[in-house]
Design an enzyme around this catalytic site. Structure first.
Site, PDB file in Angstrom:
ATOM      1  CG  ASP B  96      -2.113   0.953   0.954  1.00  0.00           C
ATOM      2  OD1 ASP B  96      -2.124   1.612  -0.103  1.00  0.00           O
ATOM      3  OD2 ASP B  96      -2.987   1.041   1.819  1.00  0.00           O
ATOM      4  CB  CYS B  99      -0.678   3.188   3.587  1.00  0.00           C
ATOM      5  SG  CYS B  99      -1.999   2.957   4.768  1.00  0.00           S
ATOM      6  CG  ASN B 204      -4.913  -0.799   8.633  1.00  0.00           C
ATOM      7  OD1 ASN B 204      -5.090  -0.564   7.442  1.00  0.00           O
ATOM      8  ND2 ASN B 204      -3.716  -0.807   9.172  1.00  0.00           N
ATOM      9  CG  HIS B 205      -7.210   1.684   4.525  1.00  0.00           C
ATOM     10  ND1 HIS B 205      -7.049   1.259   3.242  1.00  0.00           N
ATOM     11  CD2 HIS B 205      -5.964   1.761   5.051  1.00  0.00           C
ATOM     12  CE1 HIS B 205      -5.764   1.083   2.988  1.00  0.00           C
ATOM     13  NE2 HIS B 205      -5.084   1.371   4.079  1.00  0.00           N
ATOM     14  CG  ASN B 331       3.136   1.653   4.065  1.00  0.00           C
ATOM     15  OD1 ASN B 331       3.575   1.671   5.209  1.00  0.00           O
ATOM     16  ND2 ASN B 331       2.248   0.775   3.669  1.00  0.00           N
ATOM     17  CG  HIS B 405       2.595   3.171  11.048  1.00  0.00           C
ATOM     18  ND1 HIS B 405       2.982   2.142  11.869  1.00  0.00           N
ATOM     19  CD2 HIS B 405       1.723   2.633  10.157  1.00  0.00           C
ATOM     20  CE1 HIS B 405       2.383   1.024  11.467  1.00  0.00           C
ATOM     21  NE2 HIS B 405       1.612   1.292  10.453  1.00  0.00           N
ATOM     22  CB  ALA B 407      -2.039   0.715  17.761  1.00  0.00           C
TER      23      ALA B 407
END
Lengths: 147, 482
Positions: B96, B99, B204-205, B331, B405, B407
């Site tokens: 990604d 991201c 996770n987006h 990223n 970036h 958790a």
């Protein structure tokens, strides 16, 4: 998450622990089985495969420098078909396979959120810990998907 | 596995993996005592070691406290390479590409929307396509238009009326990485991107409505336009299928380059090419193009967020004051100038699950933030909180101006689904005042709060180590998940 309900079935897949992503162990009697199980493991992440119908046909031909890279190439081509056409395969026949070439005939469905369950998106099949090897019973493989 | 790797504690937040065997440099892991134990159970530390073996690495192979086991490079990894002797690796950026996260502020306070969160979440959900293979029916791009997006990034979106020129001043690299080469992006990648611009995607987006729950540094918060109880929006997404295809295409190409240049690698996913080689330059051009697609994507989503809030709350743009605080890539590989042994050197800095954190007065920090340092946005999991920090001089000196970036996962997705079985995660979160709508049945369960490290611990490490400084903590009110 397993691809087979019965024990000792000749081909199947099982998810393996990996923190960020999902890995699968694949097994079967032939190399072709590994490619079919890899595809089924991928589709199992994306939707409930039982609700897919075999209504359309896609012919797929992919090439790669070696057998393991061919598995990644094949799986990522299936993701490409999904991203661009919404195509998800229900049935997969491997018509021709060599260590560097694969030709398959897929029968499947166009994804429709009203009929099909939305599970997880998959970004790609990766080369990390990628493996295909013979075993006393047949063949096994290992692939990790980036989600 | 990870347990065989030697770790030497340097201080409360720093751990060293001594240079051994094929390593060309040491590993440096930013982590607390409690977190380091968990790392020994997976292969993330081995991945820090593997990155340390790559040709032309400058400084240490770095890992941020949200490090977890990735593919090739660890997630939370930072590595810089010499432009002449070093390499660029698509696996050091990830699938990604760009991201990233953007934070928007408003003129509203929490009570102004208290009764409207459900409605806002529902309308956002209809305006922003989310979930597996989400696509836009109203925005299909032809190839010449896609090429413009790839070249100009967020500026393309602004030119088309999605946002204002002022937005561009508040985006990393101005919303367009220079050197983007649309011709280096394959037809397959363009095909995947043509109807995915302006979509959230899956995993996770998310898009989140929240508020400022706590301020740690009043003066800096004020300078960033942040105040207590202020309503905020966070958008977290990337380059969608286009970026995934670019990564896949170039991993294939760079595997051949790896053989051509005679590199011996411990993991195929680390494949790479010299930064200045034709293969390396082509990847950097394609990667910049995909990164620009991601900047444009977040810019489009911002437009629809603005429209949604104006429509639902019946406010004009001025009363709403929905302005961009900052947009960061987590990223990415960038060509940046850094001080190495007292000399300025251009390096190729890979940040895979790591955020740039440049200090005050750095030339790449926008004019508005010259006194504060670059804003750093660290999203937590959907049930907890996110952080706003700023970059520091120490980060520039120690980590090539990088920090954490997010958790970082502690449960695999499979374990998370197991833990969520039989529970209604939506109801549990609603009981805590957080409204969640997810496109996929799986994603809400996979993203349960306990699947992640507490982002507070992660942020405590980077703040304690001095590689970024806490400014504010944001709490979620409503979330749409991909």
């Amino acid at each position: 998450m397993t691809g087979t309900s019965k024990r000792h079935q000749s081909a199947g897949f099982r998810s393996l622990a990996h923190t960020a992503d999902v890995g699968f162990k694949l097994w079967g009697e032939t190399v072709a089985d590994i490619f079919i199980q890899g595809a089924q493991s991928l589709y199992s992440l994306m939707t409930d495969r039982r609700r897919l119908r075999a209504r359309q046909v896609q012919e797929v031909a992919v090439e790669a420098p070696d057998q393991e890279a061919l598995l990644v190439e094949w799986l990522n081509y299936l993701l490409y078909l999904y991203d661009t056409q919404g195509f998800l395969a229900r049935q997969i026949e491997i018509e021709e396979i060599s260590p560097t070439r694969l030709h398959a005939r897929l029968q499947g469905d166009t994804f429709d959120p009203r009929r099909h369950e939305v599970k997880t998106g998959v970004k790609a099949a990766t080369y990390h810990q990628l493996a295909i090897r013979p075993t006393p019973e047949g063949w096994e493989g290992h692939v990790i998907f980036d989600l | 596995m990870g347990s065989e790797i030697k770790l030497r504690r340097l201080d409360a937040y720093r751990w060293e993996i001594p240079q051994e065997g094929a390593m060309r440099t040491r590993g440096l892991v930013y982590c607390s005592e409690e977190m380091i134990q968990a790392l020994r159970h997976d292969q993330s530390l081995q991945q820090v070691v593997n990155v340390a073996t790559l040709p032309g690495i400058v400084g240490a192979s770095l890992a941020m406290p949200d490090i977890h086991w990735g593919y090739g490079f660890p997630i939370g990894g930072v590595a810089a390479f010499d432009l002449n002797e070093g390499v660029v690796s698509p696996g050091g950026v990830g699938y990604d590409i760009n991201c990233g996260v953007r934070l928007l502020r408003t003129e509203l306070r929490r009570p102004d929307i208290a009764q409207r969160v459900q409605e806002l979440v529902d309308v956002l959900f209809t305006h922003i396509p989310s979930g597996v293979g989400s696509r836009r029916r109203d925005l299909k791009l032809d190839v010449p238009t896609l090429h413009e997006v790839l070249r100009y990034g967020a500026a393309w979106a602004v030119k088309k009326g999605f946002g204002s020129a002022d937005d561009l001043l508040h985006i990393e690299a101005g919303g367009a990485i220079p050197g983007a080469d649309p011709k280096a992006v394959s037809d397959h990648a363009l095909d995947r991107g043509k109807d995915q611009l302006g979509t959230l995607g899956s995993g996770n987006h998310f898009t989140e409505i929240g508020y400022v729950a706590e301020i740690y540094d009043e003066a800096t918060a004020r300078a960033l336009g942040i105040f207590k109880d202020q309503v905020t929006i966070i958008i977290h997404t990337g380059s969608r299928g286009l970026g995934h295809q670019v990564c896949d295409d170039y991993i294939r190409k760079l595997m051949q380059a790896t053989n051509k240049y005679g590199f011996k690698l411990p993991d195929r996913q680390l494949c790479c090419a010299p930064v200045g080689s034709p293969e390396g330059r082509e990847y950097l051009g394609a990667m910049a193009a995909a990164a620009n697609f991601a900047f444009a994507n977040r810019q489009l989503l911002t437009h629809w967020v603005r429209e949604t809030l104006q429509q639902v709350l019946g406010l004009g743009p001025r009363d709403l004051g929905l302005e961009l605080v900052y947009d960061v890539a987590h990223n990415i590989a960038k060509i940046e100038s850094h001080q190495v042994n007292g000399k300025t050197k251009k390096l190729c800095v890979h940040r895979k699950g790591a955020t740039r954190a440049f200090p005050p007065h750095h030339p790449e920090v926008p004019a508005a933030y010259q006194e504060t340092g670059q804003p750093v946005l660290i999203p937590g999991d959907m049930g907890r909180y996110s952080y706003l920090l700023v970059g520091t001089q120490r980060a520039l000196e120690e980590t090539f101006g990088s920090t954490c970036h997010g958790a970082g996962r502690i449960l695999s997705r499979h374990q998370a689904i197991k833990a969520a079985k039989g529970r209604s995660i939506e109801k549990e979160l609603a009981a805590r005042g957080i409204i969640v709508r997810g496109a996929g049945r799986g994603t809400v369960a996979e993203e349960i709060p306990e699947a992640y490290k507490d982002v507070e611990q992660v942020v405590q490490v980077v703040h304690g180590a001095g590689i970024s400084a806490k400014v504010a903590k944001l709490h979620p009110l409503g979330v749409i998940k991909g």
